[in-house]
Design an enzyme around this catalytic site. Structure first.
Site, PDB file in Angstrom:
ATOM      1  N   HIS A  48      -2.215  -1.236   7.863  1.00  0.00           N
ATOM      2  CA  HIS A  48      -1.261  -1.339   8.965  1.00  0.00           C
ATOM      3  C   HIS A  48      -0.867   0.021   9.537  1.00  0.00           C
ATOM      4  O   HIS A  48       0.012   0.090  10.400  1.00  0.00           O
ATOM      5  CB  HIS A  48      -0.015  -2.087   8.487  1.00  0.00           C
ATOM      6  CG  HIS A  48      -0.317  -3.391   7.826  1.00  0.00           C
ATOM      7  ND1 HIS A  48      -0.861  -4.455   8.508  1.00  0.00           N
ATOM      8  CD2 HIS A  48      -0.193  -3.793   6.530  1.00  0.00           C
ATOM      9  CE1 HIS A  48      -1.044  -5.470   7.655  1.00  0.00           C
ATOM     10  NE2 HIS A  48      -0.654  -5.086   6.465  1.00  0.00           N
ATOM     11  N   ASP A  87       5.895  -3.026   3.053  1.00  0.00           N
ATOM     12  CA  ASP A  87       4.495  -3.051   2.630  1.00  0.00           C
ATOM     13  C   ASP A  87       3.767  -1.797   3.094  1.00  0.00           C
ATOM     14  O   ASP A  87       3.549  -1.599   4.279  1.00  0.00           O
ATOM     15  CB  ASP A  87       3.845  -4.313   3.222  1.00  0.00           C
ATOM     16  CG  ASP A  87       2.438  -4.544   2.722  1.00  0.00           C
ATOM     17  OD1 ASP A  87       1.863  -3.639   2.090  1.00  0.00           O
ATOM     18  OD2 ASP A  87       1.898  -5.636   2.962  1.00  0.00           O
TER      19      ASP A  87
END
Length: 308
Positions: A217, A212
């Protein structure tokens, strides 16, 4: 492992693209939505990279960790199945009728029909499993099912269900109840077992190479814009750390022993924190809850696993 479809989400969040969506779920149309089969090939290096992203291998002398990161007799962490064959961020497409800005990953389940090979080619078949209307102002639950098949043999490797909470999409006139879910009520007593798993500060940066590419993140500016003081770990990454903790505590680290695993996401986990997995043995099932140790914050709850 290819992950180009997920770059769409990264693009949407990085550039804050403004569009007009039809924000009404059409139940029949969404249930009938089809996804093309996705073929994913991966090598043992990909299996090792996934394991490293979970913090496995931090102790280079631990044989139970080495089996997941060293090519000699390598095993694949069973939870790696959840990063294979993702259909991309399709909920952002206008014909979905979903306000993707208010969608959060609520729950995840994994049923293992056959151990995940350390290298293979798999075919992913994604489908809409069910949509539950919680009512106007209360949102909706969208469950997407993925079946992974071994391309060489046709054997079903795993079945996964991702439950998404669509906070802005209730009141569309759909079913108000869904399929029965296995009970996972955590007992009000001291855990039978607790496993602590430290993670690396760079865990999310490694994990995103497996699956991902969401900048939430990786990019501190994107994280701050989303209300976090730093990039957070992927929910499915936390799911993976918990899965390995369960293997270590309940199955002597043997990947082939895991049969089922499911849980609810309750709060973000931060790379570099320690995940404490509390375990209760109840009627042949393993119930679990995961806490970010340094903050004493529950991040995964109502967990349930089955072992061979």
């Amino acid at each position: 492992m290819a992950h180009a479809p997920l770059e769409r989400l990264a693009c949407l969040q990085r550039h804050a693209i403004q569009r007009t969506w039809c924000l009404t779920i059409d139940f029949d149309r969404l249930m009938a939505r089809t996804f093309p089969d996705i073929v994913r090939s991966y090598a043992w290096q990909d299996s090792a990279l996934y394991a490293l992203s979970l913090g496995i291998g931090s102790d280079p002398l631990a044989a139970e960790e080495l089996r997941y990161v060293y090519e000699k007799d390598i095993q694949a962490v069973p939870t790696m199945a959840v990063v294979l064959g993702h259909p991309g961020f399709w909920v952002s497409e206008s014909d979905a009728g979903i306000d993707f800005r208010k969608v959060v990953h609520g729950e995840q389940s994994l049923i293992v029909h056959a151990p995940l090979a350390p290298e293979a080619t798999l075919v992913a078949k994604n489908s809409i499993d069910e949509i539950i209307d919680k009512g106007e102002g209360r949102g909706a639950i969208l469950r997407v099912r993925r079946d992974l098949y071994d391309q060489a043999t046709g054997a079903l490797q795993s079945t996964q269900v991702m439950s998404m909470f669509c906070r802005g999409d209730g009141g569309f006139g759909g079913p108000i109840a869904g399929k029965p879910q296995p009970a996972a009520d955590i007992p009000d007593r001291t855990p039978d077992l607790s496993v602590t798993s430290p993670t690396l500060p760079q865990s999310a940066l490694i994990y995103r190479l497996c699956a991902d590419l969401n900048p939430l993140h990786a990019d501190p500016a994107v994280a701050r814009a989303a209300g976090f003081d730093r990039p957070i770990f992927h929910g499915l990454g936390t799911f993976g750390v918990a899965g390995y903790s369960l293997l270590a505590g309940c199955a002597e680290g043997q990947a082939a022993e895991l049969r089922e695993m499911a849980c609810r996401f309750t709060a973000p986990f931060v790379p570099g924190e320690t995940l404490r997995t509390d375990v209760w043995m109840e009627d042949g099932a393993v119930l679990f809850r995961c806490t970010a140790l340094e903050r004493d914050k529950v991040v995964l709850d109502r967990g349930r696993a089955l072992f061979a």
